[in-house]
Design an enzyme around this catalytic site. Structure first.
Site, PDB file in Angstrom:
ATOM      1  N   ASP A   6       6.799   1.284   1.950  1.00  0.00           N
ATOM      2  CA  ASP A   6       6.522   0.132   0.855  1.00  0.00           C
ATOM      3  C   ASP A   6       7.200   0.472  -0.233  1.00  0.00           C
ATOM      4  OD1 ASP A   6       3.450  -1.020   1.710  1.00  0.00           O
ATOM      5  OD2 ASP A   6       3.800   1.119   2.465  1.00  0.00           O
TER       6      ASP A   6
ATOM      7  N   HIS B 230       9.811   0.154   8.157  1.00  0.00           N
ATOM      8  CA  HIS B 230       9.176  -1.145   8.427  1.00  0.00           C
ATOM      9  C   HIS B 230       9.385  -1.933   7.204  1.00  0.00           C
ATOM     10  CE1 HIS B 230       7.072   1.145  11.956  1.00  0.00           C
ATOM     11  NE2 HIS B 230       7.008   1.814  10.863  1.00  0.00           N
ATOM     12  N   ASP B 231       8.705  -1.835   6.035  1.00  0.00           N
ATOM     13  CA  ASP B 231       8.259  -2.724   5.033  1.00  0.00           C
ATOM     14  C   ASP B 231       9.286  -3.390   4.546  1.00  0.00           C
ATOM     15  OD1 ASP B 231       5.611  -2.089   5.921  1.00  0.00           O
ATOM     16  OD2 ASP B 231       5.403  -0.873   4.032  1.00  0.00           O
TER      17      ASP B 231
ATOM     18  N   ASN C 206      -2.504   2.739   3.296  1.00  0.00           N
ATOM     19  CA  ASN C 206      -1.743   4.197   3.892  1.00  0.00           C
ATOM     20  C   ASN C 206      -2.560   5.215   3.169  1.00  0.00           C
ATOM     21  OD1 ASN C 206       0.161   3.166   5.673  1.00  0.00           O
ATOM     22  ND2 ASN C 206       1.471   2.729   3.641  1.00  0.00           N
TER      23      ASN C 206
ATOM     24  N   PHE D 255      -0.817  -0.515  12.486  1.00  0.00           N
ATOM     25  CA  PHE D 255      -1.443  -0.080  11.745  1.00  0.00           C
ATOM     26  C   PHE D 255      -2.025  -1.298  10.549  1.00  0.00           C
ATOM     27  CE2 PHE D 255      -2.274   1.539   7.341  1.00  0.00           C
ATOM     28  CZ  PHE D 255      -3.428   2.250   7.541  1.00  0.00           C
ATOM     29  N   ASN D 256      -1.086  -2.167  10.086  1.00  0.00           N
ATOM     30  CA  ASN D 256      -1.496  -2.900   9.074  1.00  0.00           C
ATOM     31  C   ASN D 256      -2.629  -4.062   9.598  1.00  0.00           C
ATOM     32  OD1 ASN D 256       0.032  -1.892   7.056  1.00  0.00           O
ATOM     33  ND2 ASN D 256       1.633  -3.163   7.408  1.00  0.00           N
TER      34      ASN D 256
ATOM     35  N   ASP E 189       0.827  -1.219  -0.014  1.00  0.00           N
ATOM     36  CA  ASP E 189      -0.031   0.004   0.055  1.00  0.00           C
ATOM     37  C   ASP E 189       1.009   1.375   0.059  1.00  0.00           C
ATOM     38  OD1 ASP E 189       0.985  -0.381   2.682  1.00  0.00           O
ATOM     39  OD2 ASP E 189      -0.877   0.471   3.639  1.00  0.00           O
TER      40      ASP E 189
ATOM     41  N   THR F 137       2.981  -6.153   2.705  1.00  0.00           N
ATOM     42  CA  THR F 137       3.489  -4.766   3.682  1.00  0.00           C
ATOM     43  C   THR F 137       2.346  -3.997   4.051  1.00  0.00           C
ATOM     44  OG1 THR F 137       4.197  -3.662   1.705  1.00  0.00           O
ATOM     45  CG2 THR F 137       5.687  -5.030   2.653  1.00  0.00           C
TER      46      THR F 137
HETATM   47  C1  BDR Z   1       2.957  -0.129   8.748  1.00  0.00           C
HETATM   48  O1  BDR Z   1       1.904   0.774   8.315  1.00  0.00           O
HETATM   49  C2  BDR Z   1       2.274   1.634   7.413  1.00  0.00           C
HETATM   50  O2  BDR Z   1       1.990   3.082   7.810  1.00  0.00           O
HETATM   51  C3  BDR Z   1       3.481   1.422   6.828  1.00  0.00           C
HETATM   52  O3  BDR Z   1       3.674   1.510   5.381  1.00  0.00           O
HETATM   53  C4  BDR Z   1       3.975   0.103   7.233  1.00  0.00           C
HETATM   54  O4  BDR Z   1       3.565  -0.922   6.384  1.00  0.00           O
HETATM   55  C5  BDR Z   1       3.766   0.236   9.914  1.00  0.00           C
HETATM   56  O5  BDR Z   1       2.696   0.220  11.036  1.00  0.00           O
HETATM   57 CA    CA Z   2       2.834  -0.539   4.286  1.00  0.00          CA
END
Ligand code: BDR
Ligand code: CA
Length: 324
Positions: free
Chosen positions: A29, A251-252, A51, A174-175, A24, A134
């Site tokens: 990402d 993160h991703d 996102n 979040f994901n 996303d 991701t």
């Molecule tokens: C995740 O949430 C999104 O904002 C980032 O792309 C990542 O995948 C981190 O919590």
């Molecule tokens: Ca992401």
């Protein structure tokens, strides 16, 4: 000499898995796309709302494909979570999902079929693909429900999400928070699962020195990535207590590097399930850390730590590769 040693080191410890990336984009990402294109055999990119709304995450994936000049299909997937109301992350990534850089509009067209259909067809036609996710897990949850045979045809699923603490709510990352029902399907699917949660991704921050390394690189991609890192850093630093972080958690790409460079990580084989109904904990990854004999059978490789310097070097090398 050090560079030669590092290159040799990178080569001996890397693998080149076949990957289908569901994402996303999203600043991190976008970096995952660069890393996957460089270190893996990337057979497709599918997009999901997360996102930013789906139209925009898809647009951003097309922008990235063109910037890298790669011949990889991009398919647009799910525009909303299975049950939850759609909620985006403009407060981290901006309204466009990739704020901060002057992005050249896409010049190549979106590929036709729905992302979920594309994943099913591709995994049926080629055994042993790794799905790397991701973003919210809507597409992957749908794939596993519509085509349960896929569970046994893929090598596994490596995802960024979850952790022992949250970033979107107290306990939810979040994901997972964005589509807990889909995440629950994925964590229960029964095959290989690798989880890059916040515990490990927060060890991988784009410090000012690391961003400066990208800024100093020549070429269009490096310049755009430098601007993206700058925006991402500003939103992260503004949201955190002063001094609590040195830069945004990248993160991703860790869901990609977990497969291509497994030696970078420490991991624990544990049982993880998704809380879907808790008033305070919906979207939490419940990790069974008990050392009792009678505990849930492990279903997931939970990444616990990373060699952040080496990992960032690999990210930088992948950006340099496409930055001409
Ligand atoms: C995740 O949430 C999104 O904002 C980032 O792309 C990542 O995948 C981190 O919590
Ligand atoms: Ca992401």
């Amino acid at each position: 000499m050090a560079d030669v040693r590092r290159a040799a080191d990178t080569e001996t410890r890397s693998r080149r898995p076949t990957i289908l990336l569901d994402c996303d984009p999203g600043h991190d990402d976008a970096i995952a796309i660069v890393a996957a294109a460089h270190y893996a055999n990337l057979v497709g990119i599918t997009t999901v709302a997360g996102n930013a709304p789906l139209e925009r995450t898809t647009y951003n994936a097309l922008v990235m494909r063109d910037l890298l000049g790669i011949d990889v299909a991009v398919h647009s997937g799910s525009g909303r979570p299975l049950v939850a109301e759609p909620k985006f992350a403009a407060f981290v990534h901006g309204e466009s999902g990739l704020d901060g850089a002057d992005l050249p509009p896409p010049t190549t067209a979106l590929d036709g079929t729905h992302g979920v259909e594309f994943i099913i067809e591709t995994c049926r036609a080629n055994e042993g693909i790794w799905i790397v996710a991701t973003g919210p897990l809507t597409n992957i949850g749908l794939v596993l429900r519509v085509a349960p045979d896929i569970a046994k045809r893929i090598a596994g699923i490596s995802l960024m999400g979850g952790g022992t603490f949250g970033n979107r709510s107290t306990m939810a990352e979040f994901n997972i928070w964005a589509d807990p029902e889909a995440a629950s399907i994925v964590f229960d699917y029964g095959g290989q699962l690798v989880m890059a949660g916040l515990d490990v991704t927060h060890q991988f921050q784009a410090t000012p020195e690391r961003i400066a390394q990208i800024t100093a690189m020549p070429g269009q991609l490096a310049s755009i990535m430098s601007d993206l890192f700058g925006f991402f850093a500003a939103t992260y630093l503004a949201r955190h207590e002063p001094g609590s972080i040195d830069g945004p958690a990248v993160h991703d790409p860790l869901a990609v590097l977990a497969l291509t460079h497994p030696d970078l990580f420490q991991r624990q084989h544990q049982h993880v399930s998704i809380e879907v109904s808790g008033e305070l904990t919906r979207g939490m990854t419940v990790i069974d850390r008990r050392l009792l004999v009678e505990r849930h059978a492990p279903n997931c490789d939970v990444l616990t730590s990373i060699d952040a310097d080496r990992a960032f070097e690999l990210v930088a090398q992948s950006i340099a590769h496409f930055s001409t």
